[in-house]
Scaffold this active site. Structure first.
Site, mmCIF file in Angstrom:
data_model
loop_
_atom_site.group_PDB
_atom_site.id
_atom_site.type_symbol
_atom_site.label_atom_id
_atom_site.label_comp_id
_atom_site.label_asym_id
_atom_site.label_seq_id
_atom_site.Cartn_x
_atom_site.Cartn_y
_atom_site.Cartn_z
ATOM 1 N N TRP A 42 -3.661 -2.074 3.707
ATOM 2 C CA TRP A 42 -2.616 -2.555 3.031
ATOM 3 C C TRP A 42 -2.546 -3.860 3.250
ATOM 4 O O TRP A 42 -1.749 -4.520 2.515
ATOM 5 C CB TRP A 42 -1.236 -1.250 3.498
ATOM 6 C CG TRP A 42 -0.751 -1.367 4.617
ATOM 7 C CD1 TRP A 42 -1.550 -0.356 5.226
ATOM 8 C CD2 TRP A 42 -0.034 -2.311 5.746
ATOM 9 N NE1 TRP A 42 -0.835 -0.409 6.380
ATOM 10 C CE2 TRP A 42 0.286 -1.907 6.429
ATOM 11 C CE3 TRP A 42 0.472 -3.427 4.997
ATOM 12 C CZ2 TRP A 42 0.402 -1.731 7.770
ATOM 13 C CZ3 TRP A 42 1.958 -4.336 6.232
ATOM 14 C CH2 TRP A 42 1.315 -2.943 7.485
ATOM 15 N N TRP B 105 -10.728 2.692 6.126
ATOM 16 C CA TRP B 105 -10.587 1.682 5.263
ATOM 17 C C TRP B 105 -12.087 1.175 4.883
ATOM 18 O O TRP B 105 -12.975 1.798 5.593
ATOM 19 C CB TRP B 105 -9.694 0.672 5.900
ATOM 20 C CG TRP B 105 -8.941 1.067 6.247
ATOM 21 C CD1 TRP B 105 -7.988 1.440 7.102
ATOM 22 C CD2 TRP B 105 -7.751 1.375 4.964
ATOM 23 N NE1 TRP B 105 -6.869 1.791 7.835
ATOM 24 C CE2 TRP B 105 -6.257 1.490 5.816
ATOM 25 C CE3 TRP B 105 -7.126 1.847 4.165
ATOM 26 C CZ2 TRP B 105 -4.887 1.969 5.069
ATOM 27 C CZ3 TRP B 105 -6.599 2.391 3.465
ATOM 28 C CH2 TRP B 105 -5.084 2.396 4.098
ATOM 29 N N GLU C 184 19.790 -1.628 -4.026
ATOM 30 C CA GLU C 184 18.460 -2.874 -3.737
ATOM 31 C C GLU C 184 19.115 -3.783 -3.292
ATOM 32 O O GLU C 184 17.965 -4.083 -2.025
ATOM 33 C CB GLU C 184 18.115 -3.171 -5.598
ATOM 34 C CG GLU C 184 17.172 -1.931 -6.036
ATOM 35 C CD GLU C 184 16.297 -1.071 -5.878
ATOM 36 O OE1 GLU C 184 15.359 -1.711 -4.917
ATOM 37 O OE2 GLU C 184 16.175 0.034 -5.585
ATOM 38 N N TRP D 175 18.828 -2.109 0.144
ATOM 39 C CA TRP D 175 17.374 -2.427 0.695
ATOM 40 C C TRP D 175 16.907 -4.034 1.382
ATOM 41 O O TRP D 175 16.251 -3.597 1.943
ATOM 42 C CB TRP D 175 16.154 -1.834 -0.521
ATOM 43 C CG TRP D 175 14.882 -1.930 0.299
ATOM 44 C CD1 TRP D 175 13.870 -3.160 0.211
ATOM 45 C CD2 TRP D 175 13.998 -0.499 0.723
ATOM 46 N NE1 TRP D 175 13.361 -2.213 0.379
ATOM 47 C CE2 TRP D 175 13.095 -1.118 0.684
ATOM 48 C CE3 TRP D 175 14.598 0.646 0.832
ATOM 49 C CZ2 TRP D 175 11.470 -0.103 1.045
ATOM 50 C CZ3 TRP D 175 13.752 1.542 1.148
ATOM 51 C CH2 TRP D 175 12.727 1.356 1.347
ATOM 52 N N ASN E 9 9.044 -5.123 -10.205
ATOM 53 C CA ASN E 9 8.743 -4.233 -9.216
ATOM 54 C C ASN E 9 8.030 -2.978 -9.459
ATOM 55 O O ASN E 9 6.791 -2.249 -8.891
ATOM 56 C CB ASN E 9 10.466 -4.054 -8.546
ATOM 57 C CG ASN E 9 10.568 -2.715 -7.304
ATOM 58 O OD1 ASN E 9 10.025 -3.957 -6.737
ATOM 59 N ND2 ASN E 9 10.752 -1.799 -7.386
ATOM 60 N N TRP F 269 4.880 -2.319 1.640
ATOM 61 C CA TRP F 269 3.351 -2.031 1.926
ATOM 62 C C TRP F 269 3.734 -0.628 2.548
ATOM 63 O O TRP F 269 2.382 -0.061 2.198
ATOM 64 C CB TRP F 269 2.982 -3.038 2.287
ATOM 65 C CG TRP F 269 2.584 -4.309 1.306
ATOM 66 C CD1 TRP F 269 3.002 -5.534 1.109
ATOM 67 C CD2 TRP F 269 0.513 -4.100 -0.224
ATOM 68 N NE1 TRP F 269 2.418 -5.996 -0.155
ATOM 69 C CE2 TRP F 269 1.278 -5.593 -0.819
ATOM 70 C CE3 TRP F 269 0.673 -2.721 0.433
ATOM 71 C CZ2 TRP F 269 0.273 -5.165 -1.509
ATOM 72 C CZ3 TRP F 269 -0.696 -3.392 -0.728
ATOM 73 C CH2 TRP F 269 -1.053 -4.535 -1.731
#
Length: 459
Positions: free
Chosen positions: A349, A296, A265, A268, A331, A372
């Site tokens: 998004w 959308w 992580e 990341w 998370n 996202w």
């Protein structure tokens, strides 16, 4: 006395393992400055929750600098213009800072470098973004091979201790006061939950890290359980640079158990910077087709219900209310809430990314955009759009009953069996019905996906 050296602070608000401060302190008198620059980022100026955190972090950093015989200078305006003015006022010939990779900060660094000697140091990531390359010398787009390559370069450097003393200039330049900046909410003051949960600043980061070291070996088994806080909760401290990733790595690497999952992580964060280095506008555009043709929905009613935690899905509502109250969200729940907005409500998004930008205390341009787009399926490395997360199943699978009771108190009296999806007759008065049933949402999302692909093919 030699000319003073300016240290330009941004998201690196610490004295320990801070290469810009350490190098400047070795050279002579130091003028640490934080510039509140809302002009350079434009629409990416910090959101309200981040500004609350910034106020308290700067307050703590100023006190720490005072203890070292120094002080923190506060100025407001365009960073390049303010730094040039400070150099003229003080006779400083060099500016030291840490590299930042958000597109607006890269532009600001170029502007500063045109008029001043800007010395940039690495220190906000495990490895300098852009330095982890493929065999052909290119940058990675996919996380797994990126992490494999980064892992081979670990461990990171041994963290450097904070300077024993920081020499002061013969004369200090004028400084704003924090209160003048109005970073804290007043009418209304919505920050009670933030004050209860967080201790911004370097000492607060050390406390969080010490607490997590005791739990790091069990990370894999606990990190997905919202009701048992098994994550490190270091993300806002890392974002504001109150602790370096090298400090975190060195503290937890030998914890054993499943700590390797946590180290991934940390990796990341580096990966997200690697992505925005290649795609500076990643938070504003789709990285993959056929999202440019995606139908959308523009439902302000549904978007507001999502923001307020009034969707009728308890796990989603709990997460959104936790976010509003504390500036943070677990998370696993972030993924559920983001997937719900995109695939159940079919809302772009980017609407969710902007809401998180304003409400998260750890709102990070790279992490936010990459996460996202991963959830939407539109990123360079992403989940497939057709993999639609089932929030009710997720809630039960990850034992979210206690979490829901905390953040959706109107459901607190329901049993563990009923609380994830209150059945007819047991849904309390005042708690909303579902905006859409899961099966209907799934069918609508898959139909929209097929429509987007067809329009792309027709185009």
């Amino acid at each position: 006395m030699s000319s003073p050296v300016i240290v330009w602070l941004r998201r690196d608000l610490r004295l320990s393992d801070q290469p810009a401060i350490a190098e400047a302190a070795r050279k002579g008198p130091v003028i640490p400055v934080y510039i509140l620059d809302d002009e350079t980022p434009r629409h990416r100026a910090m959101g309200a929750a981040s500004r609350w955190w910034l106020h308290h972090s700067l307050d703590k950093l100023g006190a720490a600098l005072n203890d070292k015989g120094s002080r923190l200078i506060l100025r407001r305006g365009r960073a390049d213009e303010v730094l040039a003015q400070l150099a003229e006022e003080t006779g400083a010939q060099e500016v030291h800072a840490l590299h930042h990779y958000e597109p607006w900060w890269r532009n600001a660094e170029k502007a500063v470098g045109k008029t001043l000697t800007l010395c940039l140091h690495h220190g906000n990531y495990l490895a300098p973004p852009g330095s982890v390359t493929t065999g052909s010398g290119g940058l990675y787009k996919i996380y797994t091979p990126f992490w494999r390559a980064l892992r081979e370069r670990m461990p990171p450097h041994e963290p450097e201790r904070r300077p024993q003393k920081i020499a002061a200039p013969a004369r200090w330049p004028a400084s704003d006061t924090l209160s003048e900046w109005g970073l804290l909410p007043k009418k209304p003051d919505w920050a009670d939950g933030l004050r209860d949960m967080w201790e911004p600043g370097e000492e607060g980061a050390r406390k969080r890290l010490r607490a997590f070291v005791e739990e790091a070996s069990a990370y894999e088994g606990q990190r997905n359980l919202p009701g048992v806080e098994g994550t490190s909760m270091l993300s806002p401290h890392l974002h504001f640079g109150e602790v370096s990733p090298a400090q975190v790595w060195q503290a937890v690497a030998d914890a054993g158990g499943s700590v390797a999952t946590f180290l991934g992580e940390l990796g990341w964060r580096d990966y997200a910077q690697n992505v925005i280095l290649q795609y500076p506008d990643y938070a504003g555009r789709y990285a993959r087709d056929p999202f440019g043709d995606f139908p959308w929905r523009r439902s302000r009613r549904d978007l507001e219900a999502w923001k307020q935690g009034r969707t009728g899905y308890p796990i989603v509502d709990a997460g959104m209310r936790q976010l509003w109250h504390t500036g943070w969200m677990h998370n696993r729940v972030r993924m559920i809430a983001a997937s719900f907005l995109i695939k159940h409500l079919l809302i772009d998004w980017r609407e969710g990314e902007q809401w998180f930008w304003d409400t998260l205390v750890d709102a990070d341009y790279g992490n936010n955009a990459v996460n996202w787009q991963w959830t939407a399926g539109s990123g360079v490395d992403a989940n497939m759009f057709v993999r639609i997360m089932a929030p009710l199943t997720q809630s039960e699978k990850f034992d979210a009953a206690a979490y829901i009771r905390e953040w959706v108190p109107e459901l607190a009296d329901l049993s563990d069996a009923d609380i994830h999806d209150p059945p007819p007759g047991k849904r309390p008065k005042g708690y909303p019905e579902k905006l859409i049933e899961h099966r209907d949402a799934r069918e609508r999302a898959l139909s929209a996906w097929q429509q987007a692909k067809a329009e792309q093919g027709a185009g």
